[in-house]
Scaffold this motif. Structure first.
Motif, mmCIF file in Angstrom:
data_model
loop_
_atom_site.group_PDB
_atom_site.id
_atom_site.type_symbol
_atom_site.label_atom_id
_atom_site.label_comp_id
_atom_site.label_asym_id
_atom_site.label_seq_id
_atom_site.Cartn_x
_atom_site.Cartn_y
_atom_site.Cartn_z
ATOM 1 N N LEU A 1 0.823 -1.208 0.000
ATOM 2 C CA LEU A 1 0.000 0.000 0.000
ATOM 3 C C LEU A 1 0.855 1.256 0.000
ATOM 4 C CD1 LEU A 1 -2.793 -0.996 2.518
ATOM 5 C CD2 LEU A 1 -2.967 -0.840 0.047
ATOM 6 N N LEU A 2 0.528 2.145 -0.900
ATOM 7 C CA LEU A 2 1.195 3.439 -1.053
ATOM 8 C C LEU A 2 2.663 3.341 -1.445
ATOM 9 C CD1 LEU A 2 -0.345 5.252 2.052
ATOM 10 C CD2 LEU A 2 -1.202 5.244 -0.297
ATOM 11 N N GLU A 3 3.148 2.129 -1.756
ATOM 12 C CA GLU A 3 4.553 1.972 -2.123
ATOM 13 C C GLU A 3 4.770 1.263 -3.457
ATOM 14 O OE1 GLU A 3 7.240 0.508 0.839
ATOM 15 O OE2 GLU A 3 6.063 1.404 2.453
ATOM 16 N N ARG A 4 4.014 0.170 -3.687
ATOM 17 C CA ARG A 4 4.247 -0.625 -4.887
ATOM 18 C C ARG A 4 2.914 -1.144 -5.408
ATOM 19 N NH1 ARG A 4 8.096 -5.176 -3.571
ATOM 20 N NH2 ARG A 4 6.264 -6.174 -2.708
ATOM 21 N N GLU A 5 2.717 -1.024 -6.704
ATOM 22 C CA GLU A 5 1.510 -1.550 -7.335
ATOM 23 C C GLU A 5 1.557 -3.078 -7.375
ATOM 24 O OE1 GLU A 5 -1.239 0.098 -8.382
ATOM 25 O OE2 GLU A 5 -0.286 1.811 -7.416
ATOM 26 N N ALA A 6 0.422 -3.681 -7.591
ATOM 27 C CA ALA A 6 0.328 -5.140 -7.675
ATOM 28 C C ALA A 6 1.063 -5.650 -8.905
ATOM 29 C CB ALA A 6 -1.130 -5.559 -7.733
ATOM 30 N N TYR A 7 1.588 -6.876 -8.797
ATOM 31 C CA TYR A 7 2.208 -7.529 -9.948
ATOM 32 C C TYR A 7 1.139 -7.809 -10.990
ATOM 33 C CZ TYR A 7 5.736 -8.780 -6.427
ATOM 34 O OH TYR A 7 6.651 -8.761 -5.428
ATOM 35 N N LYS A 8 1.537 -7.800 -12.230
ATOM 36 C CA LYS A 8 0.625 -8.170 -13.309
ATOM 37 C C LYS A 8 0.578 -9.688 -13.381
ATOM 38 C CE LYS A 8 1.614 -4.018 -15.941
ATOM 39 N NZ LYS A 8 2.155 -3.454 -17.167
ATOM 40 N N VAL A 9 -0.526 -10.268 -12.896
ATOM 41 C CA VAL A 9 -0.709 -11.719 -12.917
ATOM 42 C C VAL A 9 -2.162 -12.037 -13.233
ATOM 43 C CG1 VAL A 9 1.139 -12.214 -11.260
ATOM 44 C CG2 VAL A 9 -1.178 -11.867 -10.435
ATOM 45 N N ASN A 10 -2.382 -13.229 -13.742
ATOM 46 C CA ASN A 10 -3.736 -13.726 -13.961
ATOM 47 C C ASN A 10 -4.164 -14.410 -12.664
ATOM 48 O OD1 ASN A 10 -6.020 -15.225 -14.587
ATOM 49 N ND2 ASN A 10 -5.324 -15.669 -16.666
ATOM 50 N N GLN A 11 -4.816 -13.653 -11.801
ATOM 51 C CA GLN A 11 -5.172 -14.163 -10.485
ATOM 52 C C GLN A 11 -6.100 -15.365 -10.561
ATOM 53 O OE1 GLN A 11 -6.325 -11.230 -7.581
ATOM 54 N NE2 GLN A 11 -4.930 -9.722 -8.446
ATOM 55 N N GLN A 12 -7.055 -15.355 -11.477
ATOM 56 C CA GLN A 12 -7.998 -16.477 -11.571
ATOM 57 C C GLN A 12 -7.290 -17.771 -11.951
ATOM 58 O OE1 GLN A 12 -11.312 -16.276 -10.569
ATOM 59 N NE2 GLN A 12 -10.909 -18.473 -10.549
ATOM 60 N N ALA A 13 -6.319 -17.699 -12.852
ATOM 61 C CA ALA A 13 -5.571 -18.899 -13.238
ATOM 62 C C ALA A 13 -4.797 -19.455 -12.046
ATOM 63 C CB ALA A 13 -4.612 -18.583 -14.387
ATOM 64 N N ILE A 14 -4.217 -18.582 -11.249
ATOM 65 C CA ILE A 14 -3.463 -19.012 -10.072
ATOM 66 C C ILE A 14 -4.400 -19.612 -9.032
ATOM 67 C CG2 ILE A 14 -2.013 -18.217 -8.176
ATOM 68 C CD1 ILE A 14 -0.967 -16.052 -10.206
ATOM 69 N N ILE A 15 -5.526 -18.972 -8.803
ATOM 70 C CA ILE A 15 -6.513 -19.500 -7.857
ATOM 71 C C ILE A 15 -6.991 -20.877 -8.294
ATOM 72 C CG2 ILE A 15 -8.861 -19.162 -6.968
ATOM 73 C CD1 ILE A 15 -8.186 -16.094 -7.035
ATOM 74 N N ASP A 16 -7.231 -21.053 -9.584
ATOM 75 C CA ASP A 16 -7.677 -22.352 -10.107
ATOM 76 C C ASP A 16 -6.629 -23.436 -9.847
ATOM 77 O OD1 ASP A 16 -10.013 -21.164 -10.971
ATOM 78 O OD2 ASP A 16 -9.371 -21.026 -13.071
ATOM 79 N N VAL A 17 -5.355 -23.136 -10.091
ATOM 80 C CA VAL A 17 -4.289 -24.115 -9.867
ATOM 81 C C VAL A 17 -4.163 -24.433 -8.377
ATOM 82 C CG1 VAL A 17 -1.791 -24.490 -9.997
ATOM 83 C CG2 VAL A 17 -3.013 -23.576 -11.964
ATOM 84 N N CYS A 18 -4.277 -23.427 -7.538
ATOM 85 C CA CYS A 18 -4.210 -23.667 -6.090
ATOM 86 C C CYS A 18 -5.363 -24.552 -5.631
ATOM 87 C CB CYS A 18 -4.208 -22.347 -5.335
ATOM 88 S SG CYS A 18 -2.634 -21.475 -5.447
ATOM 89 N N ALA A 19 -6.532 -24.343 -6.193
ATOM 90 C CA ALA A 19 -7.677 -25.191 -5.843
ATOM 91 C C ALA A 19 -7.445 -26.630 -6.302
ATOM 92 C CB ALA A 19 -8.951 -24.631 -6.469
ATOM 93 N N GLU A 20 -6.882 -26.801 -7.488
ATOM 94 C CA GLU A 20 -6.620 -28.144 -8.019
ATOM 95 C C GLU A 20 -5.547 -28.884 -7.222
ATOM 96 O OE1 GLU A 20 -5.492 -27.570 -12.080
ATOM 97 O OE2 GLU A 20 -7.421 -26.669 -12.623
ATOM 98 N N THR A 21 -4.549 -28.143 -6.747
ATOM 99 C CA THR A 21 -3.414 -28.763 -6.056
ATOM 100 C C THR A 21 -3.555 -28.754 -4.541
ATOM 101 O OG1 THR A 21 -2.169 -26.681 -6.085
ATOM 102 C CG2 THR A 21 -1.792 -28.210 -7.930
ATOM 103 N N GLY A 22 -4.593 -28.117 -4.028
ATOM 104 C CA GLY A 22 -4.805 -28.068 -2.596
ATOM 105 C C GLY A 22 -3.900 -27.084 -1.868
ATOM 106 N N ARG A 23 -3.366 -26.104 -2.586
ATOM 107 C CA ARG A 23 -2.502 -25.097 -1.968
ATOM 108 C C ARG A 23 -3.360 -23.978 -1.390
ATOM 109 N NH1 ARG A 23 -0.053 -28.989 -3.069
ATOM 110 N NH2 ARG A 23 1.831 -29.132 -4.276
ATOM 111 N N GLY A 24 -2.879 -23.405 -0.299
ATOM 112 C CA GLY A 24 -3.572 -22.277 0.309
ATOM 113 C C GLY A 24 -3.080 -20.972 -0.262
ATOM 114 N N LEU A 25 -3.902 -19.951 -0.127
ATOM 115 C CA LEU A 25 -3.532 -18.587 -0.540
ATOM 116 C C LEU A 25 -3.648 -17.681 0.670
ATOM 117 C CD1 LEU A 25 -5.403 -18.232 -3.927
ATOM 118 C CD2 LEU A 25 -2.948 -18.234 -3.598
ATOM 119 N N ASN A 26 -2.670 -16.809 0.814
ATOM 120 C CA ASN A 26 -2.688 -15.850 1.914
ATOM 121 C C ASN A 26 -2.735 -14.479 1.323
ATOM 122 O OD1 ASN A 26 -2.013 -14.054 3.898
ATOM 123 N ND2 ASN A 26 -0.321 -15.238 4.678
#
Length: 67
Positions: free
Chosen positions: A42-67
């Motif tokens: 916040l107030l220092e660095r913008e978010a990385y350019k990533v496809n968040q939905q693709a990452i969320i889908d892979v985490c759901a498939e592999t059972g990885r958590g997101l923080n």
């Protein structure tokens, strides 16, 4: 069982490369959770350019958590 989060730093301007790098981490059997998906400070660095939905889908498939 210990849980180890993976924190990624993606400074590439290329969304596809950043997304692929994080997906590889999510598919690593030694990673249990991904931390700070967008890397935004916040107030220092913008978010990385990533496809968040693709990452969320892979985490759901592999059972990885997101923080």
């Amino acid at each position: 069982m210990s849980w180890w989060p993976a924190y990624m730093r993606c400074f590439s301007a290329n969304e596809a490369d950043n997304t692929a790098r994080i997906i590889r981490a999510a598919q690593n059997p030694n990673v249990h959770m991904l931390g700070h998906l967008t890397g935004r400070l916040l107030l220092e660095r913008e978010a990385y350019k990533v496809n968040q939905q693709a990452i969320i889908d892979v985490c759901a498939e592999t059972g990885r958590g997101l923080n």
